[in-house]
Write a protein that holds these residues in place. Structure first.
Motif, PDB file in Angstrom:
ATOM      1  N   ASP A  53       0.592  -1.331   0.025  1.00 20.30           N
ATOM      2  CA  ASP A  53      -0.058  -0.040  -0.104  1.00 20.30           C
ATOM      3  C   ASP A  53       0.973   1.294   0.103  1.00 20.30           C
ATOM      4  O   ASP A  53       0.631   2.266   0.669  1.00 20.30           O
ATOM      5  N   ARG A  54       1.877   1.179  -0.761  1.00 19.62           N
ATOM      6  CA  ARG A  54       2.804   2.442  -0.796  1.00 19.62           C
ATOM      7  C   ARG A  54       2.707   3.070  -2.406  1.00 19.62           C
ATOM      8  O   ARG A  54       3.648   3.567  -2.810  1.00 19.62           O
ATOM      9  N   GLY A  55       1.609   2.603  -2.958  1.00 19.21           N
ATOM     10  CA  GLY A  55       1.711   3.248  -4.375  1.00 19.21           C
ATOM     11  C   GLY A  55       1.997   4.573  -4.514  1.00 19.21           C
ATOM     12  O   GLY A  55       2.422   5.133  -5.492  1.00 19.21           O
ATOM     13  N   PRO A  56       1.138   5.669  -3.662  1.00 12.52           N
ATOM     14  CA  PRO A  56       1.317   6.930  -3.751  1.00 12.52           C
ATOM     15  C   PRO A  56       2.856   7.366  -3.592  1.00 12.52           C
ATOM     16  O   PRO A  56       3.472   8.211  -3.979  1.00 12.52           O
ATOM     17  N   GLU A  57       3.771   6.512  -2.538  1.00 12.95           N
ATOM     18  CA  GLU A  57       4.966   6.798  -2.394  1.00 12.95           C
ATOM     19  C   GLU A  57       6.057   6.479  -3.504  1.00 12.95           C
ATOM     20  O   GLU A  57       6.736   7.023  -4.061  1.00 12.95           O
ATOM     21  N   TRP A  58       5.606   5.322  -4.109  1.00 11.08           N
ATOM     22  CA  TRP A  58       6.210   4.939  -5.399  1.00 11.08           C
ATOM     23  C   TRP A  58       6.136   6.141  -6.557  1.00 11.08           C
ATOM     24  O   TRP A  58       6.933   6.398  -7.131  1.00 11.08           O
ATOM     25  N   LEU A  59       4.732   6.705  -6.666  1.00 13.10           N
ATOM     26  CA  LEU A  59       4.750   7.608  -7.550  1.00 13.10           C
ATOM     27  C   LEU A  59       5.361   8.967  -7.185  1.00 13.10           C
ATOM     28  O   LEU A  59       6.139   9.499  -8.007  1.00 13.10           O
ATOM     29  N   GLU A  60       5.527   9.337  -5.984  1.00 10.20           N
ATOM     30  CA  GLU A  60       6.125  10.515  -5.441  1.00 10.20           C
ATOM     31  C   GLU A  60       7.690  10.516  -5.727  1.00 10.20           C
ATOM     32  O   GLU A  60       8.285  11.559  -6.090  1.00 10.20           O
ATOM     33  N   GLU A  61       8.381   9.339  -5.334  1.00  9.62           N
ATOM     34  CA  GLU A  61       9.673   9.161  -5.616  1.00  9.62           C
ATOM     35  C   GLU A  61      10.014   9.545  -7.109  1.00  9.62           C
ATOM     36  O   GLU A  61      11.048  10.155  -7.348  1.00  9.62           O
ATOM     37  N   ARG A  62       8.930   9.287  -8.161  1.00  9.94           N
ATOM     38  CA  ARG A  62       9.631   9.645  -9.625  1.00  9.94           C
ATOM     39  C   ARG A  62       8.905  11.004 -10.008  1.00  9.94           C
ATOM     40  O   ARG A  62       9.599  11.783 -10.602  1.00  9.94           O
ATOM     41  N   ILE A  63       7.874  11.525  -9.321  1.00 11.34           N
ATOM     42  CA  ILE A  63       7.472  12.806  -9.247  1.00 11.34           C
ATOM     43  C   ILE A  63       8.550  13.986  -9.047  1.00 11.34           C
ATOM     44  O   ILE A  63       8.898  14.897  -9.387  1.00 11.34           O
ATOM     45  N   SER A  64       9.044  13.548  -7.971  1.00 11.05           N
ATOM     46  CA  SER A  64      10.026  14.183  -7.219  1.00 11.05           C
ATOM     47  C   SER A  64      11.245  14.463  -8.050  1.00 11.05           C
ATOM     48  O   SER A  64      11.934  15.559  -8.171  1.00 11.05           O
ATOM     49  N   LYS A  65      11.401  13.461  -8.933  1.00 10.40           N
ATOM     50  CA  LYS A  65      12.738  13.396 -10.066  1.00 10.40           C
ATOM     51  C   LYS A  65      12.339  14.085 -11.284  1.00 10.40           C
ATOM     52  O   LYS A  65      13.295  14.733 -11.813  1.00 10.40           O
ATOM     53  N   HIS A  66      11.084  13.681 -11.665  1.00 11.54           N
ATOM     54  CA  HIS A  66      10.960  13.969 -13.209  1.00 11.54           C
ATOM     55  C   HIS A  66       9.546  14.795 -13.365  1.00 11.54           C
ATOM     56  O   HIS A  66       9.520  15.139 -14.398  1.00 11.54           O
ATOM     57  N   GLY A  67       8.746  15.356 -12.468  1.00  7.71           N
ATOM     58  CA  GLY A  67       7.565  16.084 -12.416  1.00  7.71           C
ATOM     59  C   GLY A  67       6.495  14.981 -12.517  1.00  7.71           C
ATOM     60  O   GLY A  67       6.469  13.926 -12.400  1.00  7.71           O
ATOM     61  N   SER A  68       5.324  15.846 -12.980  1.00  5.08           N
ATOM     62  CA  SER A  68       4.045  15.143 -12.702  1.00  5.08           C
ATOM     63  C   SER A  68       3.652  14.284 -14.140  1.00  5.08           C
ATOM     64  O   SER A  68       2.696  13.938 -14.191  1.00  5.08           O
ATOM     65  N   VAL A  69       4.792  14.275 -14.789  1.00  2.76           N
ATOM     66  CA  VAL A  69       4.565  13.479 -16.146  1.00  2.76           C
ATOM     67  C   VAL A  69       5.868  12.704 -16.268  1.00  2.76           C
ATOM     68  O   VAL A  69       7.207  13.501 -16.317  1.00  2.76           O
ATOM     69  N   PHE A  70       5.908  11.410 -16.322  1.00  2.00           N
ATOM     70  CA  PHE A  70       6.841  10.651 -16.402  1.00  2.00           C
ATOM     71  C   PHE A  70       6.793   9.455 -17.036  1.00  2.00           C
ATOM     72  O   PHE A  70       5.940   8.707 -17.237  1.00  2.00           O
ATOM     73  N   LYS A  71       8.022   8.754 -17.623  1.00  4.56           N
ATOM     74  CA  LYS A  71       7.630   7.477 -18.271  1.00  4.56           C
ATOM     75  C   LYS A  71       8.474   6.319 -17.512  1.00  4.56           C
ATOM     76  O   LYS A  71       9.236   6.678 -16.456  1.00  4.56           O
TER      77      LYS A  71
END
Length: 480
Positions: A53-71
């Motif tokens: 149940d860490r889906g939001p954290e998985w996303l946040e790790e990538r958002i913090s690096k690449h922004g709200s759109v990432f591959k």
């Protein structure tokens, strides 16, 4: 030594040449991010985060690096993830000719290539229309009595001689029975139980690595789907005969309705399409409701204040029946359960049953200054707006009142528990009535408490209490 050098040089040259030839011929601006390992991409880390149940954290790790759109690359496909209200609107409101409702390989395999989540244009409207015949409010009003009777009977059967039940398993069995009986007219207990076991295996395979190797989750799911098909084909043949003889009406159930559908050439739609949509609607109509109901039981056991308000609302409905010869719940009574449904809405905001959903780019397109190549899939996620403090005040606080004449209106494409746009969940009203009917019978007839008060939520792939939510349950003694 020279031979080994020649082999190494040849392999390296071939690799570099293939990379060069595979490059796009036009300049492309892809969003930042990582495609992970070959073949599996970032699927393992994504699924691990979901289970914990860490889906939001998985996303946040990538958002913090690449922004709200990432591959990224998950579930067998290269993917562009788009976060936020504008992103939701772009994905959910896109034309089917640009972003089609093409699901990941695992969902295609289990649901079938002709299920409603994959269809577009005329075929989508045709199948949706058939399903909506049974899912619209006017139809649901006719099912309330049968649904209420079924819930009462199954509660009595489950609790007879027992003081502890596994709430998650029971909610799945209960919602599966409702869908089988009311939507599909499958009333034979043996057939229903056999289908339930196979649907449980098939559902687990939807969010799995697409590896068809003996013993894997995906392999077991494919075999389960095959058994489902083998069980439903004789039922379909019998329905065809009954329809032909006038014994059964197309309005009897969803399966009969789809058997009577005709395409643009006035020909019956293929059996494969009927089977694919039977599988998909059965999964959608019972598992997501079971999730919400399990979370309701979990929340009410942990929050005395919310539980008290729900109980008062439901007991007030019972009290109003005094002096009337009324044994069953009515449609009008479900409309009075406003606070109970707000609790459900708030739970779906904080713990959305569906983490997100996919689309597939049918042509090159772009969003936010980034290219989305043809063939890539696009993922939107609910938590991107549900937990956004600019949309919902104090988003980590459980507050059902935010859905009661909010002073700060919820903007479009921000609350997406049931999706949005053309592909908004067609079963949202069915889920509401089913949830309220079951909660009403539960709180007015029983008291319960958690066996494991510290039980947390996991996602496999949907959110459930991690230990199956065992509860101590006993009949409620109503006082006058």
């Amino acid at each position: 030594m020279s031979f080994l050098f020649l082999v190494a040089f040849t392999l390296i040259s071939a690799f570099l040449l293939s990379k060069y030839l595979s490059r796009p011929r036009t300049r492309s601006t892809l969003p930042g991010g990582s495609l992970g390992y070959p073949l599996i991409g970032e699927t393992l880390s994504f699924l691990r985060a979901q289970r914990e149940d860490r889906g939001p954290e998985w996303l946040e790790e990538r958002i913090s690096k690449h922004g709200s759109v990432f591959k990224t690359s998950i579930l067998g496909s290269r993917t562009v993830v788009i976060i936020g209200q504008a992103g939701n609107k772009f994905v959910l409101g896109a034309d089917d000719g640009v972003l089609a409702a093409k699901q990941p390989l695992t969902l295609q395999t289990i649901g079938g290539k002709q299920n409603i989540l994959e269809l577009t244009g005329y075929r989508y409207r045709l199948v949706k229309g058939a399903m909506m015949t049974f899912l619209k409010p006017e139809s649901l009003q006719k099912y309330i009595k049968e649904m209420d009777e079924l819930v009462k009977t199954l509660f009595l059967t489950e609790t007879k001689g027992r003081d502890t039940i596994q709430a998650v398993v029971f909610m799945k069995e209960l919602t599966f029975s409702i869908a089988s009986n009311i939507l599909f007219g499958i009333k034979d207990d043996y057939t229903r139980e056999a289908l339930f076991d196979d649907f449980s295996l098939a559902f687990k395979a939807i969010m799995s690595l697409p590896v068809n190797f003996p013993g894997t989750v995906h392999w077991r799911g494919r075999r389960a789907r095959s058994r489902i098909v083998n069980k439903i084909l004789p039922i379909m043949e019998k329905r065809k005969e009954e329809l032909l003889k006038g014994i059964r009406s197309p309005s009897s159930d969803v399966l009969s309705c789809m058997l009577e559908l005709r395409d643009e050439n006035k020909q019956p739609i293929a059996d494969d399409m009927i089977i694919d949509n039977f599988v998909t609607l059965m999964i959608a109509s019972h598992d997501t409701s079971a999730i919400l109901l399990s979370l309701m039981i979990w929340k009410l056991a942990r929050d005395p204040e919310v539980y008290k308000k729900v109980l008062e609302e439901q007991l007030d409905i019972v009290k109003k029946r005094e002096g009337k010869e009324q044994k069953h719940l009515t449609w009008a009574e479900t409309r009075e359960m406003k606070y109970t449904w707000r609790v459900a809405q708030e739970l779906m905001r904080m713990i959305p049953p569906v983490f997100g959903s996919f689309r597939k780019a049918l042509k090159d397109t772009s969003y936010g200054g980034y290219d989305i190549p043809k063939g890539w899939q696009v993922l939107w996620v609910a938590c991107g707006t549900h937990m956004n403090k600019d949309i919902f005040d104090n988003p980590t606080e459980f507050d059902p009142s935010r859905f009661e004449n909010p002073s700060k209106p919820i903007p479009p494409y921000a609350y997406v528990a049931f999706g949005g746009g053309l592909h908004t969940c067609i079963g949202n009203e069915f889920a509401r009535v089913e949830t309220l009917t079951i909660v009403h019978n539960l709180v007015t007839t029983y008291e319960w408490s958690q066996v494991n008060p510290e039980e947390v939520i996991t996602r496999e792939p949907m959110p459930y209490p991690s230990m199956g939510l065992p509860i101590k349950i006993k009949p409620r003694v109503l006082t006058t």
